[in-house]
Design a protein around this motif. Structure first.
Motif, PDB file in Angstrom:
ATOM      1  N   ASP A  60     -11.329  13.317  68.745  1.00  0.00           N
ATOM      2  CA  ASP A  60     -10.355  13.845  67.974  1.00  0.00           C
ATOM      3  C   ASP A  60     -10.382  15.395  67.948  1.00  0.00           C
ATOM      4  O   ASP A  60      -9.374  15.868  68.204  1.00  0.00           O
ATOM      5  CB  ASP A  60     -10.050  13.244  66.640  1.00  0.00           C
ATOM      6  CG  ASP A  60      -9.750  11.895  66.560  1.00  0.00           C
ATOM      7  OD1 ASP A  60      -9.380  11.251  67.701  1.00  0.00           O
ATOM      8  OD2 ASP A  60     -10.237  11.294  65.764  1.00  0.00           O
ATOM      9  N   ALA A  61     -11.340  16.013  67.742  1.00  0.00           N
ATOM     10  CA  ALA A  61     -11.535  17.492  67.625  1.00  0.00           C
ATOM     11  C   ALA A  61     -11.303  18.060  69.097  1.00  0.00           C
ATOM     12  O   ALA A  61     -10.586  19.060  69.141  1.00  0.00           O
ATOM     13  CB  ALA A  61     -13.000  17.951  67.282  1.00  0.00           C
ATOM     14  N   LEU A  62     -11.641  17.391  70.256  1.00  0.00           N
ATOM     15  CA  LEU A  62     -11.408  17.849  71.404  1.00  0.00           C
ATOM     16  C   LEU A  62      -9.860  17.909  71.894  1.00  0.00           C
ATOM     17  O   LEU A  62      -9.498  18.767  72.412  1.00  0.00           O
ATOM     18  CB  LEU A  62     -12.434  17.230  72.350  1.00  0.00           C
ATOM     19  CG  LEU A  62     -13.754  17.518  72.538  1.00  0.00           C
ATOM     20  CD1 LEU A  62     -14.546  16.673  73.540  1.00  0.00           C
ATOM     21  CD2 LEU A  62     -14.003  18.967  72.977  1.00  0.00           C
ATOM     22  N   GLN A  63      -9.156  17.041  71.593  1.00  0.00           N
ATOM     23  CA  GLN A  63      -8.034  16.788  71.686  1.00  0.00           C
ATOM     24  C   GLN A  63      -7.207  17.530  70.984  1.00  0.00           C
ATOM     25  O   GLN A  63      -6.162  18.282  71.580  1.00  0.00           O
ATOM     26  CB  GLN A  63      -7.254  15.287  71.207  1.00  0.00           C
ATOM     27  CG  GLN A  63      -7.836  14.145  72.279  1.00  0.00           C
ATOM     28  CD  GLN A  63      -7.293  12.918  71.774  1.00  0.00           C
ATOM     29  OE1 GLN A  63      -6.954  12.773  70.695  1.00  0.00           O
ATOM     30  NE2 GLN A  63      -7.402  11.816  72.715  1.00  0.00           N
ATOM     31  N   GLU A  64      -7.366  17.972  69.457  1.00  0.00           N
ATOM     32  CA  GLU A  64      -6.440  18.825  68.781  1.00  0.00           C
ATOM     33  C   GLU A  64      -6.830  20.404  69.259  1.00  0.00           C
ATOM     34  O   GLU A  64      -6.166  21.147  69.545  1.00  0.00           O
ATOM     35  CB  GLU A  64      -7.108  18.772  67.418  1.00  0.00           C
ATOM     36  CG  GLU A  64      -6.339  19.691  66.541  1.00  0.00           C
ATOM     37  CD  GLU A  64      -4.697  19.556  66.515  1.00  0.00           C
ATOM     38  OE1 GLU A  64      -4.044  20.420  66.436  1.00  0.00           O
ATOM     39  OE2 GLU A  64      -4.382  18.293  66.919  1.00  0.00           O
ATOM     40  N   GLY A  65      -8.137  20.459  69.643  1.00  0.00           N
ATOM     41  CA  GLY A  65      -8.824  21.734  69.900  1.00  0.00           C
ATOM     42  C   GLY A  65      -8.232  22.474  71.390  1.00  0.00           C
ATOM     43  O   GLY A  65      -8.086  23.598  71.426  1.00  0.00           O
ATOM     44  N   ASN A  66      -8.096  21.487  72.216  1.00  0.00           N
ATOM     45  CA  ASN A  66      -7.537  21.917  73.358  1.00  0.00           C
ATOM     46  C   ASN A  66      -6.483  21.948  73.636  1.00  0.00           C
ATOM     47  O   ASN A  66      -5.682  22.377  74.699  1.00  0.00           O
ATOM     48  CB  ASN A  66      -8.150  20.885  74.632  1.00  0.00           C
ATOM     49  CG  ASN A  66      -9.684  21.184  74.609  1.00  0.00           C
ATOM     50  OD1 ASN A  66     -10.145  22.292  74.536  1.00  0.00           O
ATOM     51  ND2 ASN A  66     -10.386  20.289  74.907  1.00  0.00           N
ATOM     52  N   LYS A  67      -5.418  21.746  72.540  1.00  0.00           N
ATOM     53  CA  LYS A  67      -3.839  21.917  72.536  1.00  0.00           C
ATOM     54  C   LYS A  67      -3.635  23.336  72.725  1.00  0.00           C
ATOM     55  O   LYS A  67      -4.120  24.390  72.057  1.00  0.00           O
ATOM     56  CB  LYS A  67      -3.215  21.088  71.306  1.00  0.00           C
ATOM     57  CG  LYS A  67      -3.063  20.028  71.199  1.00  0.00           C
ATOM     58  CD  LYS A  67      -2.434  19.739  70.056  1.00  0.00           C
ATOM     59  CE  LYS A  67      -2.067  18.144  69.715  1.00  0.00           C
ATOM     60  NZ  LYS A  67      -1.562  17.936  68.481  1.00  0.00           N
ATOM     61  N   PRO A  68      -2.632  23.630  73.502  1.00  0.00           N
ATOM     62  CA  PRO A  68      -2.227  25.138  73.544  1.00  0.00           C
ATOM     63  C   PRO A  68      -1.518  25.520  72.181  1.00  0.00           C
ATOM     64  O   PRO A  68      -1.029  24.752  71.475  1.00  0.00           O
ATOM     65  CB  PRO A  68      -1.073  25.270  74.566  1.00  0.00           C
ATOM     66  CG  PRO A  68      -0.637  23.796  74.975  1.00  0.00           C
ATOM     67  CD  PRO A  68      -1.824  22.984  74.314  1.00  0.00           C
ATOM     68  N   PHE A  69      -1.597  26.784  71.893  1.00  0.00           N
ATOM     69  CA  PHE A  69      -0.900  27.123  70.407  1.00  0.00           C
ATOM     70  C   PHE A  69       0.419  27.041  70.103  1.00  0.00           C
ATOM     71  O   PHE A  69       0.662  26.812  68.932  1.00  0.00           O
ATOM     72  CB  PHE A  69      -1.220  28.783  69.993  1.00  0.00           C
ATOM     73  CG  PHE A  69      -0.575  29.901  71.107  1.00  0.00           C
ATOM     74  CD1 PHE A  69       0.657  29.888  70.707  1.00  0.00           C
ATOM     75  CD2 PHE A  69      -0.994  29.867  72.280  1.00  0.00           C
ATOM     76  CE1 PHE A  69       1.412  30.952  71.433  1.00  0.00           C
ATOM     77  CE2 PHE A  69      -0.382  30.831  73.190  1.00  0.00           C
ATOM     78  CZ  PHE A  69       1.023  31.352  72.694  1.00  0.00           C
ATOM     79  N   TRP A  70       1.308  26.663  70.979  1.00  0.00           N
ATOM     80  CA  TRP A  70       2.773  26.306  70.778  1.00  0.00           C
ATOM     81  C   TRP A  70       2.960  25.157  70.389  1.00  0.00           C
ATOM     82  O   TRP A  70       4.032  24.867  70.160  1.00  0.00           O
ATOM     83  CB  TRP A  70       3.338  27.162  72.202  1.00  0.00           C
ATOM     84  CG  TRP A  70       3.063  26.420  73.362  1.00  0.00           C
ATOM     85  CD1 TRP A  70       3.782  25.308  73.902  1.00  0.00           C
ATOM     86  CD2 TRP A  70       2.399  26.958  74.440  1.00  0.00           C
ATOM     87  NE1 TRP A  70       3.307  24.867  75.041  1.00  0.00           N
ATOM     88  CE2 TRP A  70       2.429  26.038  75.470  1.00  0.00           C
ATOM     89  CE3 TRP A  70       1.518  27.884  74.481  1.00  0.00           C
ATOM     90  CZ2 TRP A  70       1.829  26.018  76.564  1.00  0.00           C
ATOM     91  CZ3 TRP A  70       0.820  28.117  75.665  1.00  0.00           C
ATOM     92  CH2 TRP A  70       0.885  27.106  76.719  1.00  0.00           C
ATOM     93  N   ARG A  71       2.007  24.245  70.764  1.00  0.00           N
ATOM     94  CA  ARG A  71       2.333  22.737  70.529  1.00  0.00           C
ATOM     95  C   ARG A  71       1.800  22.478  68.912  1.00  0.00           C
ATOM     96  O   ARG A  71       0.924  22.999  68.556  1.00  0.00           O
ATOM     97  CB  ARG A  71       1.395  22.023  71.172  1.00  0.00           C
ATOM     98  CG  ARG A  71       2.271  21.712  72.459  1.00  0.00           C
ATOM     99  CD  ARG A  71       1.495  20.271  73.075  1.00  0.00           C
ATOM    100  NE  ARG A  71       1.846  20.202  74.451  1.00  0.00           N
ATOM    101  CZ  ARG A  71       1.014  19.613  75.477  1.00  0.00           C
ATOM    102  NH1 ARG A  71      -0.126  19.265  75.309  1.00  0.00           N
ATOM    103  NH2 ARG A  71       1.581  19.622  76.709  1.00  0.00           N
ATOM    104  N   PRO A  72       2.445  21.800  68.408  1.00  0.00           N
ATOM    105  CA  PRO A  72       2.094  21.359  66.971  1.00  0.00           C
ATOM    106  C   PRO A  72       1.079  20.420  66.988  1.00  0.00           C
ATOM    107  O   PRO A  72       0.660  19.797  67.910  1.00  0.00           O
ATOM    108  CB  PRO A  72       3.535  20.806  66.398  1.00  0.00           C
ATOM    109  CG  PRO A  72       4.537  20.355  67.486  1.00  0.00           C
ATOM    110  CD  PRO A  72       4.021  21.194  68.517  1.00  0.00           C
TER     111      PRO A  72
END
Length: 72
Positions: A60-72
């Protein structure tokens, strides 16, 4: 004839107010986006014990951490 049309041709008090509003909105967006970026980088830096304290796993941390900054 001209005295009747004159009241309808009012100029704005500050012609740059629209530009200032847009620049202010852009700066606010940039600050918020940079804060999201920093939080996601910090999430990736946490070890498994800290992630367990938060109630999330490494996936879960990897999925959230690797999102681009413009995605919620």
């Amino acid at each position: 004839m001209f005295s009747i049309a004159t009241p309808y041709l009012k100029c704005p008090a500050d012609p740059l107010s629209g530009v200032r509003a847009r620049v202010g909105a852009a700066l606010a967006w940039w600050r918020e986006s940079y804060a999201i970026y920093r939080q996601r980088r910090a999430l990736l830096a946490l070890d498994d014990a800290m992630l367990k304290d938060l109630g999330i796993n490494r996936v879960d941390a990897l999925q959230e951490g690797n999102k681009p900054f413009w995605r919620p």
